[in-house]
Design an enzyme around this catalytic site. Structure first.
Site, short mmCIF file in Angstrom:
data_model
loop_
_atom_site.label_atom_id
_atom_site.label_comp_id
_atom_site.label_asym_id
_atom_site.label_seq_id
_atom_site.Cartn_x
_atom_site.Cartn_y
_atom_site.Cartn_z
N HIS B 62 0.81 -1.23 0.00
CA HIS B 62 0.00 0.00 0.00
C HIS B 62 0.84 1.27 0.00
CE1 HIS B 62 -3.32 -2.82 1.42
NE2 HIS B 62 -3.63 -2.41 0.20
N ASP B 86 -10.15 -3.56 0.16
CA ASP B 86 -9.69 -3.69 1.54
C ASP B 86 -9.44 -2.34 2.19
OD1 ASP B 86 -6.73 -2.95 1.08
OD2 ASP B 86 -7.06 -4.56 -0.38
N ASP B 137 -18.47 -1.87 -11.97
CA ASP B 137 -17.35 -2.34 -12.77
C ASP B 137 -16.41 -1.17 -13.07
OD1 ASP B 137 -16.10 -4.37 -14.57
OD2 ASP B 137 -16.62 -2.88 -16.07
N GLY B 138 -15.12 -1.36 -12.83
CA GLY B 138 -14.13 -0.30 -13.00
C GLY B 138 -14.07 0.22 -14.42
N ASP B 155 -5.69 -1.00 -8.26
CA ASP B 155 -5.31 -1.93 -7.20
C ASP B 155 -6.21 -3.15 -7.38
OD1 ASP B 155 -4.84 -3.30 -4.89
OD2 ASP B 155 -5.38 -1.67 -3.53
N ASP B 158 -6.15 -10.44 -9.83
CA ASP B 158 -5.37 -10.94 -10.95
C ASP B 158 -6.15 -10.89 -12.26
OD1 ASP B 158 -3.05 -11.67 -9.37
OD2 ASP B 158 -4.43 -13.06 -8.39
#
Lengths: 481, 282
Positions: B62, B86, B137-138, B155, B158
Site C-alpha cells: 500500500h 480492503d 465495474d471499474g 489496485d 489478478d
C-alpha cells in the site's frame, strides 16, 4: 411429450456406462487410439464419439432414440416433423430447395440469400426468380422482401414451386412472413424459410414471429448459432403440407452415413434447455443487447440500430437480439473496426462488412464482456476515426441474371483477371465471408460496379472467396460471350 | 490438529500459513471471500483461494502503490482508485491533506463490507469525508470519465475472474482519457518470476506502453506474494518518476512510512536484467 427428457443424450450416457467393447468404427476406440486428441478434447467427449448402432438409432432411418429426440424437437418448435442435420444449415437449406424443386422448376427468392441456397440451385438445376431486397442507403444493407415485389414475382411466375425467405437476415431484418405465406399458399407455392439466425424466435418473448408459427412449410434453423448446440448442428422443420418421408429421402441423397453423435446429442440437449429455460435465456440476451446498444449509441459516431428502422414493408420487423453497429460516421469500414477489435483488443465479432459490424450477444456473455466491447469501440473512435467522406458502404448490388446458376457453373469457362472481366458472365461465385452472401453468382453479368466493389472490398481487408483462384484475382467467365 | 491455508504459486510450488481460526467465509455474486486469523501474519484476506493481503506485510504494497506517484506530483488533488476493496490504498492516500477527492470503484461490495468488519487496519479510512465509494465495474466507471483525475491507481486482483477487464487495452486507454494532462496511472503489475505471472506482467506492460508515452515498472519485496518479487506500473502523459521526483517537498510533509522513502523511490525503478529482458520482449 416430456420436454425434460433428452432421449438421445440419455441413450449415449447409458452406452458410456455400459462399457461396451468396440470392434466397430471409429478406430480411436474411445480415445485410446489417439492420446493427444483425447488430452485436448477430454476422455468424456471421445467416449461418446461413436457410430450408429441398434441402441443408438440411425440418422438416415430413425426409429428409436433419434426419432424420439426429433419428435420432441418438432413439438418444441411447433412443427409437424423435424430433422436433425449434421452438415450445417447449409444442408437444411439445400434439402428444402431440393424437396420443393426439380430441374427446371422456378423458385422465387431474394438475391441476398446465403450461398447455400444458390449452391442448391447449381446442384438441382432449379431456376431462381430473384426478388431484389429493399436497401437501406444510410446503413448500406440489404433488407427483407417487400410484399408488392413478391406479388409481382408471383403474378409473373405463377408456375413457381416455392418462395424462399431469408428471415431474419444476418442483420436482424424480418419480412412479413404471414403475408408471404398467404400469397404463396393461394398460388400453391411452398414457403421455405432460411431461418439460420432465428432459433430464438421459437423460445423468446416479444421477438419476431417464427416460420412455423407464421405457417411456413419448411424452415432451416441453425440451432448452433443462437440456440446453444455445437457448431455445424442444425435442424430442418416441416409443416403440414410437406411429405416428411420424401424430405428424409432428399436429405439422405447427400447426408453422411456416419453422423456425429456429439452433434446430435448437442441438438437434443439444446432443445431441452431451450424448452425449459428459453424465455429466461433470451430475456437476458435482450437485456444485454439493449444495454450495449444504448451505451454504444451514446458514444457518438456509431449507430447501433434497432426497431426504429421498421417500415412495415421490407423491414417488417427487427430482431432486437442482434447487435448490428454502423461505423460509417467514424470514417472506418465495418471490416476495419472488426480487424482493430481483434488485433488490438482481443475481441472477435461475428463479421464486418463495408459499413457495419455485427456482434453476437448471448446469455453466455457477462456484463464485463459488454463493457469491454463498448470501451474498445470508444477507444477505436478516439484513436482511429477519420473523415467519412468518400466512403463506399453499399453491400448489395442488383444483379443481371443471364443464365441459371447450373447452366453457368457447368458451362465451358475460361479464367480472366477480374479487372478485365467487365461485361462477361460469371461462371462462379464471389462472396465476402462472412456473411456469405454472393456478390456474384454463376450466370450473372460482371458489371463495372461489381469489379469496383470487389477491388474496394479487397483493399479494405474483406475476405473474399468462391472463385477457383484462391486469391480472387481471376474469375472464370462463361465462354462464347 | 493443525489448520493451514495454502496457496499454490505454481502447480508444483506452494506457500502455506498456519491458521488460528477462520473468521469468515462468504460467497458474493462475483467471488468467494475468506478471512483467516493467522499466527505469524495477523489477519489474512483470501479471494477465490488467492492471498490478497496479510496484516503483517500489507504496508509494503500500500505504501508503494501510493507514495511513489504522490512524491512525483504532490499537486495531485483528484484520485481514482479502482479495486482496493480492503481500503489500504485509500488509507495511505488520506494521509495527504492536499488530496481533495478520492473516488473508489470496487465491483464487489462484500469485500468492502467484510474488510470493514474484520480488517480495520486497512479499512479504517474508508469513511473519510473525501472518499466516495462506487460499487460497479471499474471499466464501466472509467469509460464515462474524461480529463478528470490527476492519478488513477489500479489496485486489482489478478487478470482472471471479475478483475479481468482491468488488464485490457481498452481499460488502459480509457484511463488515459480520464486523466488530466499531468496524469499518472499506477497499477498492480503482477510478478516477473513464475512463468504464468510473468506472461500477465508482459501483456499488461505491452498494452500500457502502447498508450502512455511514459511506461515504466518498479518493484517491491512483498514476502507473502508469489516469489515475493512484485511489480508496479508507473505510466504517465509526461512526468518521469525519477527526473520529476519532488524529493524535498515530499520529505517536508513528514509522513512516517515503514517501507517507502525517497532513496528507495529512486532505486525501485532499477530492475534486474531478466525483468528488463521480459519487458523488452513484451
Amino acid at each position: 411429450m416430456d420436454q425434460n427428457r433428452a432421449p438421445l443424450y440419455e441413450a449415449l450416457e447409458k452406452h458410456r456406462l455400459d462399457r461396451v467393447v468396440h470392434f466397430d468404427v471409429p478406430g480411436h476406440k474411445g480415445g485410446r487410439g489417439n492420446k493427444e486428441l483425447t488430452q485436448f478434447l477430454g476422455e468424456r467427449c471421445l467416449k461418446v464419439d461413436v457410430n450408429s448402432m441398434k441402441s443408438l438409432d440411425n440418422l438416415n432411418h430413425p426409429v428409436s432414440v433419434i426419432k424420439e429426440a426429433q419428435d420432441l424437437a418438432a413439438e418444441a418448435f411447433g412443427a409437424k416433423s423435424c430433422f436433425f442435420m449434421v452438415n450445417g444449415t447449409t444442408s437444411a437449406v439445400q434439402a428444402m430447395i431440393m424437396t420443393a424443386c426439380k430441374a427446371g422448376d422456378k423458385i422465387i427468392m431474394p438475391r441476398n440469400v446465403h450461398r447455400s441456397a444458390i449452391n442448391a440451385l447449381v446442384i438441382c438445376g432449379a431456376i431462381p426468380v430473384y426478388v431484389n431486397p429493399g436497401i437501406n442507403k444510410r446503413l448500406g444493407i440489404a433488407l427483407g422482401m417487400s410484399i408488392a415485389d413478391i406479388e409481382k414475382a408471383v403474378r409473373e411466375n405463377p408456375d413457381a414451386k416455392a418462395i424462399l425467405v431469408n428471415n431474419p437476415t444476418y442483420y436482424g431484418i424480418c419480412s412479413d412472413l404471414k403475408r408471404i405465406v398467404e400469397i404463396a399458399h393461394k398460388h400453391n407455392m411452398l414457403v421455405l424459410v432460411d431461418e439460420a439466425h432465428g432459433t430464438h424466435f421459437y423460445f423468446g418473448e416479444n421477438l419476431p414471429i417464427s416460420a412455423m408459427k407464421a405457417g411456413a412449410d419448411m424452415a432451416a434453423v441453425s440451432v448452433h448459432k443462437t440456440g446453444g448446440s455445437l457448431t455445424q448442428s442444425s435442424i430442418l422443420l416441416c409443416g403440414e403440407n410437406v411429405n416428411s418421408d420424401y424430405v428424409r429421402q432428399i436429405i439422405s441423397l447427400t447426408q453422411t452415413t456416419s453422423a456425429s453423435y456429439l452433434l446430435l446429442a448437442s441438438l437434443d440437449l439444446a432443445r431441452k434447455n431451450l424448452s425449459l429455460n428459453g424465455i429466461e435465456i433470451f430475456r437476458k440476451t435482450v437485456e444485454l443487447t439493449e444495454y450495449a446498444r444504448s451505451e454504444i449509441n451514446k458514444l457518438g459516431g456509431y449507430y447501433a440500430f434497432s426497431t426504429e428502422i421498421i417500415d412495415n414493408d421490407a423491414i417488417y420487423d427487427f430482431d432486437i437480439t442482434k447487435l448490428s453497429i454502423n461505423t460509417r460516421d467514424i470514417g472506418l469500414a465495418g471490416i476495419e473496426v472488426y480487424d482493430i477489435l481483434r488485433e488490438e483488443y482481443g475481441i472477435q465479432v461475428e463479421f464486418g462488412d463495408l459499413g457495419n459490424i455485427l456482434a453476437i450477444v448471448s446469455a453466455g456473455d457477462r456484463a464485463m464482456e459488454i463493457e469491454r466491447l463498448v470501451s474498445a469501440l470508444y477507444e477505436i473512435k478516439r484513436i482511429y476515426s477519420k473523415d467519412p467522406t468518400g466512403m463506399y458502404v453499399h453491400n448489395y448490388i442488383e444483379p443481371e441474371v443471364v443464365y441459371t446458376p447450373q447452366e453457368a457453373f457447368y458451362s465451358r469457362k475460361k479464367a480472366l483477371p477480374i479487372k478485365e472481366s467487365q461485361e462477361m458472365i460469371s461462371g462462379e461465385f464471389v462472396m465476402a465471408y462472412p456473411p456469405g452472401i454472393p456478390i456474384l453468382a454463376p450466370g450473372e453479368r460482371i458489371t463495372e460496379e461489381i469489379v469496383n466493389y470487389i477491388h474496394y472490398a479487397k483493399e479494405k481487408g474483406i475476405l473474399l472467396m468462391g472463385t477457383e483462384d484462391m486469391n480472387v484475382d481471376n474469375i472464370n467467365v462463361v465462354e462464347g460471350e | 490438529m493443525e489448520l493451514w491455508y495454502t496457496e499454490k504459486h505454481t502447480e508444483n510450488a506452494e506457500f502455506s500459513i498456519k491458521v488460528k481460526k477462520q473468521l469468515v467465509s462468504k460467497k458474493s455474486e462475483f467471488q468467494r471471500i475468506d478471512i483467516f486469523e493467522s499466527y505469524d501474519f495477523g489477519k489474512v484476506l483470501v479471494i477465490d483461494g488467492y492471498l490478497m493481503l496479510t496484516e503483517k506485510d500489507e504496508f509494503i504494497y500500500h505504501e508503494m502503490i501510493t507514495h511513489v506517484p504522490m512524491a512525483v506530483n504532490p499537486e495531485i488533488k483528484d484520485v481514482l482508485v479502482v479495486g482496493a476493496g480492503d481500503g489500504g490504498t485509500v488509507r495511505e492516500l488520506t494521509r495527504y491533506e492536499t488530496i481533495e477527492n478520492i473516488d473508489m470503484v470496487e465491483i464487489d461490495r462484500l469485500v468492502v463490507d467484510l474488510c470493514r468488519e474484520y480488517i480495520p487496519q486497512t479499512s479504517s479510512k474508508l469513511d473519510d469525508d473525501r472518499v466516495n465509494i462506487y460499487y460497479e465495474d471499474g471499466l464501466k466507471f472509467v469509460r464515462e470519465k474524461e480529463n478528470k483525475y490527476d492519478l488513477i491507481i489500479v489496485d486489482s486482483t489478478d487478470p482472471f475472474g471479475p478483475g479481468e477487464d482491468l488488464f485490457t487495452k481498452e481499460f488502459y486507454g480509457n484511463c488515459y482519457k480520464a486523466l488530466k494532462e499531468n496524469g499518472i496511472l499506477v497499477n498492480q503489475h503482477e510478478s516477473p518470476y513464475y512463468p504464468n505471472d510473468a506472461v500477465a506482467m508482459q501483456r499488461a506492460h505491452s498494452k500500457i506502453k502502447s498508450i502512455f508515452p511514459v511506461a515504466l515498472v518498479y518493484q517491491a519485496h512483498i514476502p507473502t506474494y508469489p516469489s515475493g518479487h512484485w511489480l508496479f506500473g508507473f505510466a504517465s502523459k509526461g512526468l518521469d518518476p525519477i527526473a520529476d521526483l519532488k524529493e524535498e517537498e515530499w520529505n517536508s510533509l513528514g509522513l512516517k512510512t515503514k517501507y517507502y522513502n525517497t532513496d528507495l523511490h529512486k532505486g525501485c525503478f532499477a530492475i534486474p536484467n531478466y525483468v528488463k529482458e521480459l519487458l523488452k520482449n513484451a
